[in-house]
Design a protein around this motif. Structure first.
Motif, mmCIF file in Angstrom:
data_model
loop_
_atom_site.group_PDB
_atom_site.id
_atom_site.type_symbol
_atom_site.label_atom_id
_atom_site.label_comp_id
_atom_site.label_asym_id
_atom_site.label_seq_id
_atom_site.Cartn_x
_atom_site.Cartn_y
_atom_site.Cartn_z
ATOM 1 N N ALA A 1 0.815 -1.219 0.000
ATOM 2 C CA ALA A 1 0.000 0.000 0.000
ATOM 3 C C ALA A 1 0.840 1.256 0.000
ATOM 4 O O ALA A 1 0.542 2.234 -0.675
ATOM 5 C CB ALA A 1 -0.908 -0.026 1.230
ATOM 6 N N GLY A 2 1.976 1.234 0.777
ATOM 7 C CA GLY A 2 2.860 2.401 0.807
ATOM 8 C C GLY A 2 3.450 2.698 -0.535
ATOM 9 O O GLY A 2 3.559 3.842 -0.979
ATOM 10 N N GLY A 3 3.842 1.636 -1.293
ATOM 11 C CA GLY A 3 4.397 1.831 -2.632
ATOM 12 C C GLY A 3 3.378 2.408 -3.567
ATOM 13 O O GLY A 3 3.668 3.230 -4.430
ATOM 14 N N LYS A 4 2.129 1.967 -3.437
ATOM 15 C CA LYS A 4 1.086 2.521 -4.291
ATOM 16 C C LYS A 4 0.896 3.999 -4.039
ATOM 17 O O LYS A 4 0.678 4.784 -4.960
ATOM 18 C CB LYS A 4 -0.215 1.766 -4.032
ATOM 19 C CG LYS A 4 -0.180 0.329 -4.540
ATOM 20 C CD LYS A 4 -1.498 -0.337 -4.294
ATOM 21 C CE LYS A 4 -1.474 -1.801 -4.794
ATOM 22 N NZ LYS A 4 -2.752 -2.495 -4.574
ATOM 23 N N ARG A 5 0.959 4.419 -2.715
ATOM 24 C CA ARG A 5 0.801 5.848 -2.430
ATOM 25 C C ARG A 5 1.923 6.669 -3.049
ATOM 26 O O ARG A 5 1.714 7.764 -3.549
ATOM 27 C CB ARG A 5 0.751 6.049 -0.901
ATOM 28 C CG ARG A 5 -0.574 5.604 -0.277
ATOM 29 C CD ARG A 5 -0.707 6.152 1.117
ATOM 30 N NE ARG A 5 0.345 5.632 1.991
ATOM 31 C CZ ARG A 5 0.230 4.501 2.699
ATOM 32 N NH1 ARG A 5 -0.887 3.764 2.630
ATOM 33 N NH2 ARG A 5 1.206 4.106 3.471
ATOM 34 N N VAL A 6 3.173 6.137 -2.996
ATOM 35 C CA VAL A 6 4.312 6.862 -3.588
ATOM 36 C C VAL A 6 4.134 7.011 -5.084
ATOM 37 O O VAL A 6 4.328 8.080 -5.674
ATOM 38 C CB VAL A 6 5.626 6.126 -3.247
ATOM 39 C CG1 VAL A 6 6.774 6.771 -4.006
ATOM 40 C CG2 VAL A 6 5.889 6.183 -1.762
ATOM 41 N N ASN A 7 3.743 5.933 -5.782
ATOM 42 C CA ASN A 7 3.559 5.991 -7.242
ATOM 43 C C ASN A 7 2.438 6.959 -7.612
ATOM 44 O O ASN A 7 2.513 7.687 -8.610
ATOM 45 C CB ASN A 7 3.244 4.594 -7.772
ATOM 46 C CG ASN A 7 4.460 3.670 -7.678
ATOM 47 O OD1 ASN A 7 5.588 4.167 -7.668
ATOM 48 N ND2 ASN A 7 4.237 2.381 -7.584
ATOM 49 N N LYS A 8 1.340 6.941 -6.809
ATOM 50 C CA LYS A 8 0.231 7.833 -7.092
ATOM 51 C C LYS A 8 0.641 9.298 -6.946
ATOM 52 O O LYS A 8 0.275 10.157 -7.745
ATOM 53 C CB LYS A 8 -0.915 7.510 -6.138
ATOM 54 C CG LYS A 8 -2.176 8.297 -6.451
ATOM 55 C CD LYS A 8 -3.305 7.850 -5.553
ATOM 56 C CE LYS A 8 -4.579 8.635 -5.878
ATOM 57 N NZ LYS A 8 -5.691 8.208 -4.996
ATOM 58 N N SER A 9 1.459 9.627 -5.936
ATOM 59 C CA SER A 9 1.938 11.000 -5.742
ATOM 60 C C SER A 9 2.824 11.436 -6.906
ATOM 61 O O SER A 9 2.733 12.572 -7.408
ATOM 62 C CB SER A 9 2.717 11.131 -4.435
ATOM 63 O OG SER A 9 1.869 10.822 -3.355
ATOM 64 N N CYS B 1 2.766 10.296 -9.982
ATOM 65 C CA CYS B 1 1.927 10.480 -11.171
ATOM 66 C C CYS B 1 1.161 11.799 -11.100
ATOM 67 O O CYS B 1 1.017 12.510 -12.108
ATOM 68 C CB CYS B 1 0.952 9.321 -11.302
ATOM 69 S SG CYS B 1 1.739 7.762 -11.750
ATOM 70 N N SER B 2 0.681 12.127 -9.882
ATOM 71 C CA SER B 2 -0.041 13.394 -9.739
ATOM 72 C C SER B 2 0.871 14.580 -10.004
ATOM 73 O O SER B 2 0.485 15.552 -10.691
ATOM 74 C CB SER B 2 -0.629 13.501 -8.328
ATOM 75 O OG SER B 2 -1.555 12.448 -8.108
ATOM 76 N N ALA B 3 2.102 14.516 -9.493
ATOM 77 C CA ALA B 3 3.062 15.601 -9.722
ATOM 78 C C ALA B 3 3.376 15.746 -11.206
ATOM 79 O O ALA B 3 3.455 16.850 -11.761
ATOM 80 C CB ALA B 3 4.337 15.352 -8.927
ATOM 81 N N ALA B 4 3.543 14.568 -11.860
ATOM 82 C CA ALA B 4 3.833 14.607 -13.298
ATOM 83 C C ALA B 4 2.663 15.184 -14.065
ATOM 84 O O ALA B 4 2.833 15.969 -15.013
ATOM 85 C CB ALA B 4 4.159 13.192 -13.782
ATOM 86 N N ALA B 5 1.449 14.805 -13.646
ATOM 87 C CA ALA B 5 0.268 15.321 -14.349
ATOM 88 C C ALA B 5 0.152 16.836 -14.175
ATOM 89 O O ALA B 5 -0.179 17.581 -15.121
ATOM 90 C CB ALA B 5 -0.976 14.639 -13.827
ATOM 91 N N VAL B 6 0.409 17.310 -12.926
ATOM 92 C CA VAL B 6 0.364 18.749 -12.682
ATOM 93 C C VAL B 6 1.403 19.470 -13.517
ATOM 94 O O VAL B 6 1.152 20.519 -14.130
ATOM 95 C CB VAL B 6 0.569 19.040 -11.190
ATOM 96 C CG1 VAL B 6 0.730 20.549 -10.969
ATOM 97 C CG2 VAL B 6 -0.608 18.517 -10.381
ATOM 98 N N PHE B 7 2.614 18.884 -13.587
ATOM 99 C CA PHE B 7 3.700 19.496 -14.377
ATOM 100 C C PHE B 7 3.323 19.571 -15.848
ATOM 101 O O PHE B 7 3.515 20.589 -16.516
ATOM 102 C CB PHE B 7 4.983 18.696 -14.171
ATOM 103 C CG PHE B 7 6.126 19.180 -15.016
ATOM 104 C CD1 PHE B 7 6.797 20.354 -14.673
ATOM 105 C CD2 PHE B 7 6.512 18.501 -16.157
ATOM 106 C CE1 PHE B 7 7.837 20.801 -15.461
ATOM 107 C CE2 PHE B 7 7.542 18.941 -16.913
ATOM 108 C CZ PHE B 7 8.231 20.090 -16.573
ATOM 109 N N LEU B 8 2.792 18.441 -16.332
ATOM 110 C CA LEU B 8 2.380 18.429 -17.745
ATOM 111 C C LEU B 8 1.248 19.422 -17.998
ATOM 112 O O LEU B 8 1.201 20.083 -19.039
ATOM 113 C CB LEU B 8 1.942 17.023 -18.139
ATOM 114 C CG LEU B 8 3.056 15.977 -18.249
ATOM 115 C CD1 LEU B 8 2.465 14.597 -18.537
ATOM 116 C CD2 LEU B 8 4.064 16.353 -19.335
ATOM 117 N N GLY B 9 0.324 19.542 -17.032
ATOM 118 C CA GLY B 9 -0.766 20.502 -17.181
ATOM 119 C C GLY B 9 -0.252 21.937 -17.249
ATOM 120 O O GLY B 9 -0.687 22.742 -18.091
ATOM 121 N N LEU B 10 0.699 22.226 -16.311
ATOM 122 C CA LEU B 10 1.296 23.566 -16.337
ATOM 123 C C LEU B 10 2.044 23.831 -17.628
ATOM 124 O O LEU B 10 1.991 24.925 -18.204
ATOM 125 C CB LEU B 10 2.229 23.741 -15.133
ATOM 126 C CG LEU B 10 1.560 23.783 -13.748
ATOM 127 C CD1 LEU B 10 2.623 23.827 -12.643
ATOM 128 C CD2 LEU B 10 0.637 25.001 -13.646
#
Length: 274
Positions: free
Chosen positions: A51-59, A61-70
């Motif tokens: 579960a901890g690894g999933k939280r790290v990967n999700k964070s 991906c979210s950062a990458a998505a925000v970066f790509l959005g910006l």
């Protein structure tokens, strides 16, 4: 290994006592490990991918998505800016082209007008030059005529040359002499010319006659008198008194009708071209 099998193997007698003891020790280890499995969290490598690894990967991906959005937003903003600048620049360029085209048309019209004015001035200059040449020629001719007439007894007055005869002839013979000289008997149209013609103190024929029609006096060029200077009581009339002469230089009105066959001096007039 299934748990039932383990118990079976423990309870089953074995011919080898050492081996039985080893199995008991192994069985105890299994139970001990089983308790450890329930009481302690698994800290080995596979737990990291939980579960901890999933939280790290999700964070991530979210950062990458925000970066790509910006990044996309920045690109879109830049694209909009470029389109706006391009459109604005194109509009300004088109306006400048319109202004330049209008200025070009105005300059072309002004150039045409200047060319037309120049052509007109050139024509006018040519006409003036021709006029100057004509005046020069006329002046030279006049100067020559003055010299010639002066030598031949002609007198210049008010744009005409006058010849005063030294002989006496009839009116018709006097006129014929004037015609041979390229002139005609004098035609008096003004007070100044009357005074000029009267100053020679001679009885002189002038170019006024009624030989064609008794009651109508005309000049030799066919025109009617616009002014006259008849002496008192003149013209006297009569069929034989059809020609006019100047009888005195002391009177303002000194014309007298006379017989055309009488002998008198005469005055010829040669008008200069105007």
């Amino acid at each position: 290994m299934d748990q039932l099998d383990i118990y079976a193997n423990v309870e089953r007698p074995s011919a080898n006592p050492g081996k039985k003891k080893s199995l008991e020790i192994f069985s105890e280890s299994i139970y001990s490990n089983k308790d450890n499995i329930h009481t302690q969290p698994n800290r080995t490598g596979p737990a990291i991918s939980g579960a901890g690894g999933k939280r790290v990967n999700k964070s991530s991906c979210s950062a990458a998505a925000v970066f790509l959005g910006l990044l996309c937003l920045l690109l879109l903003t830049g694209l909009i800016t470029l389109v706006f600048l391009f459109t604005k620049g194109k509009s300004e360029w088109e306006m400048e082209m319109v202004l330049l085209h209008t200025s070009y048309n105005n300059l072309t019209k002004e150039l045409d007008q200047l060319q037309t004015s120049y052509n007109n001035l050139t024509k006018e200059q040519d006409r003036l030059q021709q006029r100057v040449e004509n005046i020069t020629m006329e002046t030279n001719d006049l100067q020559k005529n003055l010299q010639d007439c002066d030598q031949l007894g002609w007198v210049y007055f008010n744009m005409s040359f006058y010849y005063i005869s030294l002989l006496k002839k009839s009116w018709q013979d006097s006129r014929d002499d004037c015609l041979q000289r390229g002139a005609d008997l004098v035609i008096i149209n003004s007070k100044e010319e009357q005074n000029f013609s009267s100053q020679f103190k001679r009885l002189t024929w002038i170019g006024l006659t009624n030989k064609v029609k008794e009651v109508t006096w005309k000049w030799v060029d066919g025109t009617l008198p616009t002014t006259s200077f008849w002496a008192k009581g003149q013209p006297g009339g009569g069929k034989d008194r059809n020609c006019t002469k100047i009888i005195s230089s002391n009177l303002d009105n000194n014309w007298n009708d006379e017989s055309c066959n009488l002998q008198n001096f005469w005055i010829c007039e040669k008008r200069l071209p105007v």
